[in-house]
Design an enzyme around this catalytic site. Sequence first.
Site, PDB file in Angstrom:
ATOM      1  N   CYS A 132       0.983  -1.187   0.001  1.00 46.03           N
ATOM      2  CA  CYS A 132       0.051   0.084   0.155  1.00 46.03           C
ATOM      3  C   CYS A 132       0.987   1.266  -0.011  1.00 46.03           C
ATOM      4  O   CYS A 132       1.388   1.807   1.097  1.00 46.03           O
ATOM      5  CB  CYS A 132      -0.998   0.026   1.257  1.00 46.03           C
ATOM      6  N   CYS A 135      -0.126   4.000   2.154  1.00 42.93           N
ATOM      7  CA  CYS A 135      -0.005   3.870   3.580  1.00 42.93           C
ATOM      8  C   CYS A 135       1.350   3.864   4.227  1.00 42.93           C
ATOM      9  O   CYS A 135       1.958   4.392   5.138  1.00 42.93           O
ATOM     10  CB  CYS A 135      -0.414   2.523   4.114  1.00 42.93           C
TER      11      CYS A 135
END
Length: 183
Positions: A132, A135
């Site tokens: 991700c 993230c």
Amino acid sequence: MPIDTVMETLPGYAKDIKLNYSTLVRQNTELTPQQLWGTVVASAIATRNDTLTAAALEDGAQHLSEQALEAARIAAALMSMNNIFYRFQHLSSNEKYATMPARLRMNGMRTHGVEPVDFELWSLAVSAINGCGKCVDSHEKVLREKGAGEDLVLAAVRVASVIHAIGAVLDAEKVHQPEAAMA
């Protein structure tokens, strides 16, 4: 079974992985013991490999307080949810999704009870494993704002990458030797 015992079961093609693990654990200079073992535990959980996760939890219990071990579990659990949600937002060409509320509970990110830098490192490690980018950027930014240097950040990601590789090899060997997986 401790991770060292698991490492002995890895085949010859994983020699570099074995050596990297040994170096990371025995010659670690960047991470505190809590940072190192929390990263190992959270990363092992993220691999979803039962053998590796059990070994990491066993070793983690030797090096972490109960609270830190629980916090590493929290980081892995929350990131397994958040990484999917925020990766979707990042990958979708529909920009509206990025403006909509997540409506996902994430209280554990505030109530984990360990040093914030440690929890962020564990979250970053799992986010790197789960791919991700949003993230990773978010956790890296928080770490830098809290005074963590690039060496510390990269050390945690290095641990995550090696733990992920161990899980991949163990999974490949289960498929390669199904009778061993049944034992």
